[in-house]
Design an enzyme around this catalytic site. Sequence first.
Site, PDB file in Angstrom:
ATOM      1  N   LYS A   1       0.813  -1.226   0.000  1.00  0.00           N
ATOM      2  CA  LYS A   1       0.000   0.000   0.000  1.00  0.00           C
ATOM      3  C   LYS A   1       0.847   1.278   0.000  1.00  0.00           C
ATOM      4  O   LYS A   1       2.050   1.239   0.277  1.00  0.00           O
ATOM      5  CB  LYS A   1      -0.934  -0.027   1.215  1.00  0.00           C
TER       6      LYS A   1
ATOM      7  N   TYR B   1     -12.529  -2.101  -4.066  1.00  0.00           N
ATOM      8  CA  TYR B   1     -13.038  -2.238  -2.693  1.00  0.00           C
ATOM      9  C   TYR B   1     -14.572  -2.140  -2.633  1.00  0.00           C
ATOM     10  O   TYR B   1     -15.110  -1.834  -1.570  1.00  0.00           O
ATOM     11  CB  TYR B   1     -12.404  -1.171  -1.795  1.00  0.00           C
TER      12      TYR B   1
ATOM     13  N   ASN C   1      -2.081   0.346   6.678  1.00  0.00           N
ATOM     14  CA  ASN C   1      -1.573  -0.903   7.244  1.00  0.00           C
ATOM     15  C   ASN C   1      -0.689  -1.693   6.284  1.00  0.00           C
ATOM     16  O   ASN C   1      -0.576  -2.913   6.378  1.00  0.00           O
ATOM     17  CB  ASN C   1      -2.722  -1.740   7.817  1.00  0.00           C
TER      18      ASN C   1
ATOM     19  N   HIS D   1      -2.294  -5.391   1.634  1.00  0.00           N
ATOM     20  CA  HIS D   1      -3.601  -6.053   1.493  1.00  0.00           C
ATOM     21  C   HIS D   1      -3.339  -7.477   1.056  1.00  0.00           C
ATOM     22  O   HIS D   1      -2.417  -7.726   0.279  1.00  0.00           O
ATOM     23  CB  HIS D   1      -4.454  -5.344   0.430  1.00  0.00           C
TER      24      HIS D   1
ATOM     25  N   GLU E   1      -9.602 -10.858  -7.581  1.00  0.00           N
ATOM     26  CA  GLU E   1      -8.678  -9.736  -7.421  1.00  0.00           C
ATOM     27  C   GLU E   1      -7.493  -9.833  -8.384  1.00  0.00           C
ATOM     28  O   GLU E   1      -7.059  -8.827  -8.951  1.00  0.00           O
ATOM     29  CB  GLU E   1      -8.200  -9.674  -5.965  1.00  0.00           C
TER      30      GLU E   1
END
Length: 139
Positions: free
Chosen positions: A10, A50, A113, A116, A127
Site C-alpha cells: 500500500k 473495494y 496498514n 492487502h 482480485e
Amino acid sequence: AVTRTFSIIKPDATKRNLTGKINAKLEDAGLRIVAQKRIHMTKAQAEKFYEVHAARPFYGELTDFMSSAPVVVQVLEGEDAVAKNREVMGATNPAEAAEGTIRKEFALSIGENSVHGSDSEENAAIEIAYFFSGTEIVG
Ligand code: CMP
C-alpha cells in the site's frame, strides 16, 4: 496444495521505500512473487476494487488513501497461499498484529496498514483478474 493469492503493498509502505523489505518477508515465508507491478490507482479503480466495502464508513478514506500514491500489486504462489500470506501480514490493526508480521513491523494504523491480502481463494481469483492478464503471471 500450491495456490495463488493477491497482494498489494500500500501507499504508506511504497512512500517509505519498504517494497523490498516487505517482499523479503513474503519470500522468507515461502511465498513466490509470480507477478508484480507498480501502479498508481485512480480513485475509480480503488472504488471498484473495494466495492464490497462500499457501505462501510471508511470507504471514502480507504479509496482516497489507496489512490493517493503508487502501490505494488502482486500475485503470490505457495502452499496454501491465502492463509500463508494472511499469517505473514498479521492482523488488520497493527496494534493487534503478532510479533514478526509485516503489519506489526511496518503498519502505521488500521487504514495505513502497509499490505492487502485476499481473504479467500475465491476472492483471490477475482482480485488477480482485476489487475493481471494470464500472460503476466509467470509461475
Ligand atoms: P484491506 O485488507 O486492504 O481491506 C479493507 C481495508 O479497509 C483494510 O485492509 C483496512 O486497511 C481498511 N480498514 C478497515 N477498517 C478501517 C477503519 N476503521 N478505518 C480505515 N480503514 C479501515
